[in-house]
Scaffold this motif. Structure first.
Motif, PDB file in Angstrom:
ATOM      1  N   ARG A  28       0.808  -1.217   0.000  1.00 18.21           N
ATOM      2  CA  ARG A  28       0.000   0.000   0.000  1.00 18.21           C
ATOM      3  C   ARG A  28       0.842   1.268   0.000  1.00 18.21           C
ATOM      4  O   ARG A  28       0.337   2.347   0.315  1.00 18.21           O
ATOM      5  N   ARG A  29       2.144   1.133  -0.295  1.00 21.79           N
ATOM      6  CA  ARG A  29       2.984   2.320  -0.203  1.00 21.79           C
ATOM      7  C   ARG A  29       2.561   3.377  -1.213  1.00 21.79           C
ATOM      8  O   ARG A  29       2.789   4.563  -1.023  1.00 21.79           O
ATOM      9  N   HIS A  30       1.936   2.948  -2.324  1.00 25.60           N
ATOM     10  CA  HIS A  30       1.402   3.928  -3.289  1.00 25.60           C
ATOM     11  C   HIS A  30      -0.114   3.892  -3.271  1.00 25.60           C
ATOM     12  O   HIS A  30      -0.754   4.074  -4.281  1.00 25.60           O
ATOM     13  N   GLY A  31      -0.713   3.594  -2.154  1.00 32.44           N
ATOM     14  CA  GLY A  31      -2.167   3.500  -2.080  1.00 32.44           C
ATOM     15  C   GLY A  31      -2.620   2.068  -2.274  1.00 32.44           C
ATOM     16  O   GLY A  31      -1.801   1.147  -2.410  1.00 32.44           O
ATOM     17  N   THR A  32      -3.920   1.876  -2.274  1.00 32.99           N
ATOM     18  CA  THR A  32      -4.480   0.542  -2.388  1.00 32.99           C
ATOM     19  C   THR A  32      -4.005  -0.127  -3.670  1.00 32.99           C
ATOM     20  O   THR A  32      -4.135   0.450  -4.750  1.00 32.99           O
ATOM     21  N   PRO A  33      -3.426  -1.338  -3.556  1.00 36.98           N
ATOM     22  CA  PRO A  33      -2.936  -1.996  -4.777  1.00 36.98           C
ATOM     23  C   PRO A  33      -4.099  -2.483  -5.631  1.00 36.98           C
ATOM     24  O   PRO A  33      -5.072  -3.006  -5.135  1.00 36.98           O
ATOM     25  N   ARG A  34      -3.955  -2.271  -6.931  1.00 33.76           N
ATOM     26  CA  ARG A  34      -4.953  -2.777  -7.859  1.00 33.76           C
ATOM     27  C   ARG A  34      -4.221  -3.279  -9.086  1.00 33.76           C
ATOM     28  O   ARG A  34      -3.031  -3.097  -9.225  1.00 33.76           O
ATOM     29  N   GLY A  35      -4.964  -3.921  -9.957  1.00 36.57           N
ATOM     30  CA  GLY A  35      -4.399  -4.336 -11.225  1.00 36.57           C
ATOM     31  C   GLY A  35      -3.140  -5.158 -11.075  1.00 36.57           C
ATOM     32  O   GLY A  35      -3.095  -6.131 -10.315  1.00 36.57           O
ATOM     33  N   HIS A  36      -2.080  -4.747 -11.780  1.00 35.21           N
ATOM     34  CA  HIS A  36      -0.831  -5.501 -11.784  1.00 35.21           C
ATOM     35  C   HIS A  36      -0.237  -5.635 -10.393  1.00 35.21           C
ATOM     36  O   HIS A  36       0.274  -6.685 -10.018  1.00 35.21           O
ATOM     37  N   ALA A  37      -0.293  -4.563  -9.609  1.00 31.95           N
ATOM     38  CA  ALA A  37       0.300  -4.594  -8.273  1.00 31.95           C
ATOM     39  C   ALA A  37      -0.391  -5.661  -7.422  1.00 31.95           C
ATOM     40  O   ALA A  37       0.252  -6.448  -6.727  1.00 31.95           O
ATOM     41  N   LEU A  38      -1.716  -5.689  -7.492  1.00 28.89           N
ATOM     42  CA  LEU A  38      -2.463  -6.664  -6.699  1.00 28.89           C
ATOM     43  C   LEU A  38      -2.176  -8.082  -7.194  1.00 28.89           C
ATOM     44  O   LEU A  38      -2.010  -9.015  -6.396  1.00 28.89           O
ATOM     45  N   ALA A  39      -2.110  -8.222  -8.519  1.00 26.98           N
ATOM     46  CA  ALA A  39      -1.806  -9.545  -9.080  1.00 26.98           C
ATOM     47  C   ALA A  39      -0.423 -10.007  -8.622  1.00 26.98           C
ATOM     48  O   ALA A  39      -0.216 -11.191  -8.319  1.00 26.98           O
ATOM     49  N   ALA A  40       0.518  -9.062  -8.533  1.00 24.34           N
ATOM     50  CA  ALA A  40       1.868  -9.420  -8.090  1.00 24.34           C
ATOM     51  C   ALA A  40       1.851  -9.876  -6.637  1.00 24.34           C
ATOM     52  O   ALA A  40       2.521 -10.848  -6.265  1.00 24.34           O
ATOM     53  N   CYS A  41       1.063  -9.169  -5.809  1.00 18.11           N
ATOM     54  CA  CYS A  41       0.925  -9.586  -4.402  1.00 18.11           C
ATOM     55  C   CYS A  41       0.369 -11.000  -4.334  1.00 18.11           C
ATOM     56  O   CYS A  41       0.834 -11.842  -3.547  1.00 18.11           O
ATOM     57  N   LEU A  42      -0.660 -11.247  -5.122  1.00  7.27           N
ATOM     58  CA  LEU A  42      -1.276 -12.579  -5.164  1.00  7.27           C
ATOM     59  C   LEU A  42      -0.256 -13.636  -5.566  1.00  7.27           C
ATOM     60  O   LEU A  42      -0.132 -14.690  -4.929  1.00  7.27           O
ATOM     61  N   ALA A  43       0.505 -13.318  -6.615  1.00 13.74           N
ATOM     62  CA  ALA A  43       1.478 -14.283  -7.122  1.00 13.74           C
ATOM     63  C   ALA A  43       2.556 -14.564  -6.077  1.00 13.74           C
ATOM     64  O   ALA A  43       2.995 -15.703  -5.899  1.00 13.74           O
ATOM     65  N   PHE A  44       2.946 -13.516  -5.333  1.00  9.70           N
ATOM     66  CA  PHE A  44       3.973 -13.674  -4.309  1.00  9.70           C
ATOM     67  C   PHE A  44       3.487 -14.606  -3.188  1.00  9.70           C
ATOM     68  O   PHE A  44       4.159 -15.569  -2.808  1.00  9.70           O
ATOM     69  N   GLY A  45       2.286 -14.328  -2.695  1.00  8.68           N
ATOM     70  CA  GLY A  45       1.722 -15.150  -1.611  1.00  8.68           C
ATOM     71  C   GLY A  45       1.529 -16.585  -2.044  1.00  8.68           C
ATOM     72  O   GLY A  45       1.903 -17.533  -1.328  1.00  8.68           O
ATOM     73  N   ILE A  46       0.956 -16.747  -3.219  1.00  7.13           N
ATOM     74  CA  ILE A  46       0.711 -18.100  -3.729  1.00  7.13           C
ATOM     75  C   ILE A  46       2.030 -18.808  -4.010  1.00  7.13           C
ATOM     76  O   ILE A  46       2.177 -20.004  -3.768  1.00  7.13           O
ATOM     77  N   GLY A  47       3.031 -18.032  -4.461  1.00  2.00           N
ATOM     78  CA  GLY A  47       4.359 -18.597  -4.695  1.00  2.00           C
ATOM     79  C   GLY A  47       4.941 -19.192  -3.424  1.00  2.00           C
ATOM     80  O   GLY A  47       5.483 -20.296  -3.424  1.00  2.00           O
ATOM     81  N   LEU A  48       4.792 -18.460  -2.311  1.00  2.00           N
ATOM     82  CA  LEU A  48       5.315 -18.976  -1.043  1.00  2.00           C
ATOM     83  C   LEU A  48       4.564 -20.236  -0.618  1.00  2.00           C
ATOM     84  O   LEU A  48       5.145 -21.165  -0.060  1.00  2.00           O
ATOM     85  N   HIS A  49       3.273 -20.249  -0.891  1.00  2.00           N
ATOM     86  CA  HIS A  49       2.512 -21.458  -0.583  1.00  2.00           C
ATOM     87  C   HIS A  49       3.020 -22.632  -1.421  1.00  2.00           C
ATOM     88  O   HIS A  49       3.163 -23.749  -0.929  1.00  2.00           O
TER      89      HIS A  49
END
Lengths: 361, 380
Positions: B227-248
């Motif tokens: 959230r350093r640049h505000g609420t993540p959306r689009g690519h940023a949110l997808a990247a967060c998702l990919a990171f979390g799922i990657g760790l799983h």
């Protein structure tokens, strides 16, 4: 032993999936090779030096204050004197003490002992001797000395008859009867704990040849101090076990306490002289213990209370707890070498109850 | 603060220091414990590897006092062993125990350490086989498995992106709710695996507490970063998702690798394809925030690799039988990361669904997400 809770259940479900075509060729190439381990290790070195099945290291007799090799033949005849009626009196001083002992290299056991050793002293008398035992309890729990023999109820060494509280004493007095290979042990409760902690020992009563005119020669060979007896190589072996983690199963089995001690340093046998073993089973938790000698057969006298063997030409016998007997055999016709002896319960062998006779040229 | 307020504080501090000194000096606890009862010895067998020479144990001291290993047993038989370094094992210290043993393939072997005081510590090798040695060939083989477990399904799921673009607001709401369900499943699954690994770790690490703390910290840090640049959306949110799922997926790889190493897992085609099917939903989840975005191929590929590739590394680490505290740590970070995307997707869903009365639609999506994950989990 408890099963390891090591893998999650989901992974366990997978176990049956079978090797897939995907990786089959890859994994197959790494098929296991330990089966082809060099067989060169199977040389004819003594097992004690070759085998990987062994405790590691040595037990220090200095620490223990007793040496299982010395124990094999250190008969305790007590202080001998004559009674007014001419009979022999044997007097013993025995002290119960708490003492830490080393039962396998590096493995300590908080034992309860008679005279600081496990098994306690091997008391040896002649049929009909008067026995007087001044028992002092310097331990932390009440203890007794209960003899397998013939005696008065007052002298039985059970709670209520001859039990000494810590700091107290009791004098046991009875006649050494009947002749045979016997034992004594603490009979305080809880019994299991008092026995397996180390409160037991052998009690050998030699036959009086005068009382057995029909088998005088045999009786003389059994009687310590006669020339006939001097020819024999006699050993006392108390089969025992130790439950070090108090789970009701022994972690260590042995004869005379120290695991594998006669495997690491075999018992020397002079080939021409016959062998007699006073064998006593005090093993706790297991229903039986046993004795097997390799490449030889023996005559067996159950309880040692007869002058005729109760079993002839056997190489294996079993004993329940407190059962005991005398084994007689010879290596006179054998070639010199190491002859193994052990319990014929493989589990006991691998947990310490195994040794060698080293038959000298 | 002026001197009038400072002096009482200094006096109080001095009194406390004196109290602690007196506590150490007079040891009043002796009266409570009797003073003579030694602390029970504790050891943790962290990992066991098997090769042609026998068993190799990594053992960590776990008790208050150093522990001396007196003897070693294999299948209730005293066995020769070597300890490096020799001597008592201090708290937190790790030693190696080598046991030469001609083991029997496919059968269980019970290993037991007996300490100087007679306590015993057991480990069972359930199905004995050589621990795989990582040759290039094997690395490639395991990488292939990892690709099928991680990368292929995520790519398949994300390949549905063009189809997902045709969905209206309702459809998107359903997809977001589906992703939420998927993440809820992963969160529970990751925590369960993390806590289980923690239970196997040496007590000195306090690994179960560590799992919760690391998960919370990981959540907070990734949240702040996202959230350093505000609420993540689009690519940023997808990247967060990919990171979390990657760790799983890293955790999933560790589990697969660990099971292979322990001989518990015969890697089969169906098993690997089961994981593939199970993880397709992850790809759909990552694609969901991108439905209204223009996605270039490199970005698409990057997301696929970020989410899928950790499975490869997980398997590589897992077959070397990673010590359980490291597994727990990886999974705890993953749990925090998944919680973060769970939060963000929930937020997005709330905003997307705002103003519509279709309450049943997201609920159906959520339940579908959880249900599909659970159902496909049964395949593996």
């Amino acid at each position: 032993m408890a099963g390891g809770k090591f893998l999650p259940s989901r992974r366990r479900l997978l176990a049956g999936s079978g090797l897939g075509a995907l990786l089959g060729p890859l994994l197959g190439r790494y098929a296991y090779a330990a089966d082809t381990l060099e067989t060169a290790r199977n040389t004819h070195l003594p097992l004690s030096r070759k085998s990987e099945m062994s405790t590691v290291g040595r037990v220090d007799p200095e620490f223990n204050g007793f040496d299982p090799h010395a124990m094999l033949g250190d008969w305790d005849g007590g202080q001998v004197s004559r009674l007014a009626d001419g009979r022999r009196l044997r007097e013993y001083d025995i002290v119960a003490r708490d003492r830490e002992i080393e039962i396998a290299p590096g493995l300590r056991f908080a034992a309860w002992t008679y005279n600081g050793r496990v098994p306690g002293p091997t008391l040896r008398a002649t049929e009909g001797d008067r026995i007087r035992i001044r028992f002092r309890n310097a331990g932390s729990h009440p203890h007794t000395m209960h003899f397998h023999g013939i005696h008065a109820a007052r002298m039985d060494g059970v709670p209520g008859a001859g039990e000494a509280a810590p700091g107290e004493s009791f004098v046991y007095e009875f006649d050494a009867l009947p002749f045979g290979c016997h034992l004594y042990h603490c009979h305080s409760v809880p019994l299991k704990r008092h026995i397996h902690k180390g409160l037991y020992g052998a009690f050998i009563v030699d036959p009086d040849p005068e009382r057995h005119p029909e088998r005088k020669e045999v009786a003389r060979s059994r009687l310590l101090g006669t020339p006939e007896n001097a020819d024999w190589q006699e050993f006392v072996m108390v089969m025992n076990g130790f439950d070090t983690n108090f789970d009701g199963e022994n972690e260590v089995y042995a004869v005379n306490t120290v695991a594998h001690v006669y495997a690491k340093q075999p018992i020397r046998i002079e080939r021409q002289r016959p062998v007699r073993i006073y064998l006593v089973n005090v093993t706790e938790f297991d229903p039986v213990n046993s004795f097997h000698v390799h490449a030889n057969f023996f005559d067996y006298y159950d309880h040692g209370t007869t002058l005729e063997p109760t079993l002839r030409t056997v190489d294996t016998i079993m004993q329940i707890q407190a059962q005991r007997g005398i084994l007689e055999f010879t290596f006179a016709e054998h070639e010199p070498g190491l002859y193994m002896f052990h319990a014929h319960q493989s589990e006991f062998v691998e947990l310490g109850w195994m040794g060698f006779f080293e038959v000298q040229p | 603060m002026n001197a009038r307020h400072t002096w009482p504080m200094i006096v109080l501090a001095a009194v406390l220091v004196l109290a602690i000194a007196a506590f150490v000096r007079f040891d009043p606890l002796t009266a409570l414990t009797g003073g003579s009862v030694p602390a029970p010895p504790a050891l943790t067998i962290e990992r066991v590897t098997v090769d042609q020479d026998g068993f190799h144990l990594s053992v960590r001291g776990d008790g208050r006092e150093p522990v001396q290993i007196a003897q070693v047993l294999v299948n209730e038989a005293y066995w020769r062993f070597e300890q490096t370094p020799p001597g008592p094992v201090a708290r937190g210290e790790r030693v190696r125990i080598d046991i030469p043993f001609m083991w029997t393939r496919g059968e269980p072997h019970e290993l037991r350490l007996i300490t100087a005081d007679g306590s015993t510590f057991d480990h069972v090798v359930e199905v004995t086989t050589t621990t795989p040695v990582l040759t290039m060939e094997r690395l490639a083989g395991y990488a292939l498995v990892g690709l099928f477990v991680g990368v292929v399904p995520v790519a398949l799921g994300m390949a549905l992106l063009p189809a997902m673009r045709r969905f209206g607001t309702r459809g998107l709401g359903f997809l977001l709710a589906l992703t939420l369900g998927l993440l809820a499943f992963l969160l529970v699954d990751t925590f369960a695996e993390a806590l289980e690994a923690a239970e196997r770790a040496a007590g000195v690490f306090d690994a179960e507490v560590m799992v919760w703390l690391v998960a919370i910290a990981s959540f907070a840090i990734i949240m702040a970063f996202g959230r350093r640049h505000g609420t993540p959306r689009g690519h940023a949110l997808a990247a967060c998702l990919a990171f979390g799922i990657g760790l799983h997926n890293l955790g999933e790889g560790l589990a697969i690798g660990g099971a292979v190493a322990a001989g518990e897992l015969a890697l089969g085609t169906f098993l690997v394809l089961g994981f593939t099917l199970h993880n397709i939903t992850e790809g759909i989840g990552i694609a969901t925030p991108l439905v209204r975005e223009r996605v270039r191929l490199p970005a698409w590929l990057g997301l696929v690799l970020l989410a899928g590739l950790p499975a490869v590394f997980g398997i590589w680490l897992g077959v070397r039988a990673a010590a359980p505290q490291w597994t727990a740590l990886c999974l705890a970070i993953g749990a925090g990361a998944i919680a973060q995307v769970l939060f963000e997707i929930g937020d997005l869903l709330r905003r997307t669904a705002a103003g519509t009365a279709a309450t049943w639609n997201p609920l159906a999506g959520f339940l579908a997400g959880v249900g599909v994950m659970y159902a496909t989990a049964l395949l593996v």
